[in-house]
Scaffold this motif. Structure first.
Motif, PDB file in Angstrom:
ATOM      1  N   ARG A 148       0.839  -1.210   0.000  1.00 42.08           N
ATOM      2  CA  ARG A 148       0.000   0.000   0.000  1.00 42.08           C
ATOM      3  C   ARG A 148       0.871   1.257   0.000  1.00 42.08           C
ATOM      4  N   ASP A 175       2.122   1.904  -3.385  1.00 42.55           N
ATOM      5  CA  ASP A 175       1.009   2.443  -4.170  1.00 42.55           C
ATOM      6  C   ASP A 175       0.814   3.932  -3.885  1.00 42.55           C
ATOM      7  N   THR A 219      -0.555   6.283  -7.733  1.00 38.97           N
ATOM      8  CA  THR A 219      -1.446   5.643  -8.704  1.00 38.97           C
ATOM      9  C   THR A 219      -2.904   5.712  -8.268  1.00 38.97           C
ATOM     10  N   ASN A 220      -3.163   5.383  -7.019  1.00 39.85           N
ATOM     11  CA  ASN A 220      -4.539   5.299  -6.534  1.00 39.85           C
ATOM     12  C   ASN A 220      -4.837   6.307  -5.432  1.00 39.85           C
ATOM     13  N   ASN A 257      -7.528  -1.686  -4.423  1.00 38.75           N
ATOM     14  CA  ASN A 257      -7.063  -0.658  -5.353  1.00 38.75           C
ATOM     15  C   ASN A 257      -5.811  -1.082  -6.115  1.00 38.75           C
ATOM     16  N   TYR A 258      -4.909  -1.752  -5.401  1.00 37.41           N
ATOM     17  CA  TYR A 258      -3.595  -2.059  -5.974  1.00 37.41           C
ATOM     18  C   TYR A 258      -3.656  -3.140  -7.051  1.00 37.41           C
ATOM     19  N   ILE A 273      -0.546  -4.168  -9.916  1.00 34.57           N
ATOM     20  CA  ILE A 273       0.422  -5.007  -9.227  1.00 34.57           C
ATOM     21  C   ILE A 273       1.533  -5.457 -10.165  1.00 34.57           C
ATOM     22  N   TYR A 302       4.126  -2.789 -10.519  1.00 40.73           N
ATOM     23  CA  TYR A 302       4.995  -2.681  -9.350  1.00 40.73           C
ATOM     24  C   TYR A 302       5.993  -3.828  -9.305  1.00 40.73           C
TER      25      TYR A 302
END
Length: 229
Positions: A170, A173, A178-179, A212-213, A217, A220
């Motif tokens: 998280r 992220d 991104t989110n 969200n991720y 993924i 990342y």
């Protein structure tokens, strides 16, 4: 190796101090997944003896934040997506219950005030300071407020102990931005669901918020390939 936040708190004993500093540096990615750590260097950096250091290391191994490989050494654990999935399963189950309690709570005015204040701080963090570590902390605080309200502090602590791999993901992220707008908007939507007592929207909203991720993924894993198991 340069550790952050090494100032010792009042009433902290040496073991507690050592454990806290190491865990904070692992969780904020200052100590990167896969990075080797040495007891001699850590002892010198923290100005502590080997005994409390080893006690802290044992605790972090139990929490799956450190791994020991014979003849190789001690390493910061890489992010394990299996443990991420376990943490999401637990959080999803518990957060659905908490939000439904909040929706049905006839005296949730103080809770709403606390959540509104937290969201305003989130907006400030994004609009002015751009401090993404601060935003991440406020994100965690948002959920802490909910569990505290319904006397589930120990459940939240247990969730956080089991969410170390998920929380590092998280944070990546958040730092990638991104989110981050989606996260803020979802917090606002959660608040509105509580205000409107809209229980029927809880399940969908919790699932969206915790996953969200998922869409990024693979990006990342490619960009931070050394971070993942």
């Amino acid at each position: 190796m340069k550790l952050e936040g090494v100032k010792k708190f009042l009433k902290e004993n040496t073991r507690q101090y050592t454990y806290r500093v190491l865990k904070e540096n692992i969780m904020n990615l200052n100590l990167e997944p896969g990075e080797a750590i040495g007891e001699i260097d850590l002892s010198r950096e923290l100005n502590v003896s080997r005994t409390p250091l080893r006690e802290a290391i044992v605790q972090l191994i139990e929490e799956k934040l450190l791994e020991v490989f014979p003849q190789k050494g001690t390493f910061i654990s890489k992010i394990d997506l299996t443990l991420v999935e376990e943490a999401i399963f637990l959080r999803e189950t518990c957060e659905r219950k908490i939000l439904k309690l909040a929706c049905r709570d006839e005296n949730n005015g103080e809770l709403i005030n606390q959540l509104e204040k937290n969201i305003e701080y989130q907006k400030i963090s994004l609009s002015f300071s751009h401090n993404l570590h601060e935003f991440f902390s406020l994100d965690n605080e948002f959920h802490t407020i909910l569990f505290d309200r319904y006397n589930k502090k120990n459940i939240w602590k247990a969730i956080k102990r089991l969410s170390t791999h998920y929380d590092r993901l998280r944070l990546i992220d958040a730092l990638e931005k991104t989110n981050i707008e989606a996260t803020l908007n979802q917090h606002i939507e959660i608040l509105n669901v509580i205000k409107n007592r809209d229980v029927d929207k809880v399940d969908r909203l919790v699932e969206e918020h915790l996953l969200n991720y998922k869409e990024v993924i693979e990006k990342y894993r490619e960009k931070y390939c050394t971070y993942f198991k």
